[in-house]
Design a protein around this motif. Structure first.
Motif, PDB file in Angstrom:
ATOM      1  N   CYS A  38       0.862  -1.177   0.000  1.00  0.00           N
ATOM      2  CA  CYS A  38       0.000   0.000   0.000  1.00  0.00           C
ATOM      3  C   CYS A  38       0.894   1.221   0.000  1.00  0.00           C
ATOM      4  O   CYS A  38       1.331   1.677   1.051  1.00  0.00           O
ATOM      5  CB  CYS A  38      -0.913  -0.010   1.227  1.00  0.00           C
ATOM      6  N   LYS A  85      -6.377   2.629  -7.947  1.00  0.00           N
ATOM      7  CA  LYS A  85      -6.649   2.892  -6.532  1.00  0.00           C
ATOM      8  C   LYS A  85      -6.883   4.385  -6.309  1.00  0.00           C
ATOM      9  O   LYS A  85      -7.803   4.777  -5.594  1.00  0.00           O
ATOM     10  CB  LYS A  85      -5.468   2.403  -5.696  1.00  0.00           C
ATOM     11  N   CYS A  91      -2.998   0.162   6.751  1.00  0.00           N
ATOM     12  CA  CYS A  91      -1.986  -0.787   6.252  1.00  0.00           C
ATOM     13  C   CYS A  91      -0.637  -0.634   6.952  1.00  0.00           C
ATOM     14  O   CYS A  91       0.009  -1.619   7.299  1.00  0.00           O
ATOM     15  CB  CYS A  91      -1.806  -0.617   4.753  1.00  0.00           C
ATOM     16  N   CYS A 100      -6.293   4.417   5.394  1.00  0.00           N
ATOM     17  CA  CYS A 100      -6.315   2.977   5.678  1.00  0.00           C
ATOM     18  C   CYS A 100      -5.390   2.694   6.863  1.00  0.00           C
ATOM     19  O   CYS A 100      -4.737   3.584   7.390  1.00  0.00           O
ATOM     20  CB  CYS A 100      -5.880   2.191   4.444  1.00  0.00           C
TER      21      CYS A 100
HETATM   22 ZN   LIG Z   1      -3.548   0.994   2.694  1.00  0.00          ZN
END
Ligand SMILES: [Zn+2]
Length: 213
Positions: free
Chosen positions: A66, A113, A79, A77
């Motif tokens: 990510c 993304k 990650c 997020c």
């Molecule tokens: Zn992420």
């Protein structure tokens, strides 16, 4: 030996161990191992602690890259926190591995993304945005991770995850998952919607703070 050779003939290994070196990190000295997919030449990184060959219940994180979260410090997020948590856990264990798969954005790639983020900025949730771009909810594949675990000689793993689909995906690829180790999930005002959506849409086993759950 004969049966091992027969196995190799029947099932050509999807990845090859390409390079390996000791890597001093803030989580201790790990072994940095690069595996290459035979079909595409794509490289994946594995950080290994200790001797995994023939080991049972090895703590393993299968982590998809990510860039926004891990390099830019995005708060959309969790990650980066999950990766750090897994490296801490593996680094402080007798043995373990973090398999870092180069599959950005649940497998849709970096550009798509960011397109999905644009749709999210306009009000879509993470799964709706992917669908609007013509992708399924989750295009991540676990065959590469399974092939890597096989090459490392791991007998069974304790998977560091909150994602039941990841456990099922690895089991379908023939990996023995002995138990689940919960992965860390920290909420902030930017990712709370993302975490709730993960929990509600795909059954992620995320314990959120009482104040935000
Ligand atoms: Zn992420």
């Amino acid at each position: 030996m004969a049966s091992a050779r027969l196995h190799a003939i029947q099932k050509p290994q999807a990845v090859e161990l390409y390079a390996e070196a000791p890597l001093p990190t803030k989580h201790g000295v790990l072994r940095a191992i690069v595996f290459r997919e035979r079909a595409t030449g794509k490289e994946h990184m594995v950080a290994v602690k200790g001797d995994l060959h023939g080991a049972e219940g090895v703590p393993v994180r299968v982590h998809s890259e990510c860039l926004t979260g891990e390099i830019l410090g995005s708060l959309k997020c969790d990650c980066r926190q999950q990766l750090e948590h897994a490296l801490d856990l593996v680094g402080s264990s007798e043995r373990g591995a973090v398999i870092y798969l180069r599959q950005e954005g649940r497998g849709i790639g970096l550009g798509n993304k960011i397109r999905a983020y644009a749709l999210q900025a306009a009000g879509a949730d993470t799964y709706e945005a992917n669908r609007q771009l013509g992708f399924g909810d989750d295009l991540r594949r676990y065959d590469v991770a399974a092939a890597i675990l096989e090459q490392l000689g791991v007998k069974s793993i304790d998977l560091i995850t909150n994602n039941p689909l990841k456990i099922a995906g690895l089991q379908e690829e023939g990996i023995a998952v002995r138990r689940r180790i919960p992965s860390l999930a920290q909420s902030n005002p930017h990712n709370i919607g993302y975490l709730r959506t993960k929990r509600e849409r795909t059954g992620h086993l995320i314990e959120l703070d009482k104040s935000t759950a």
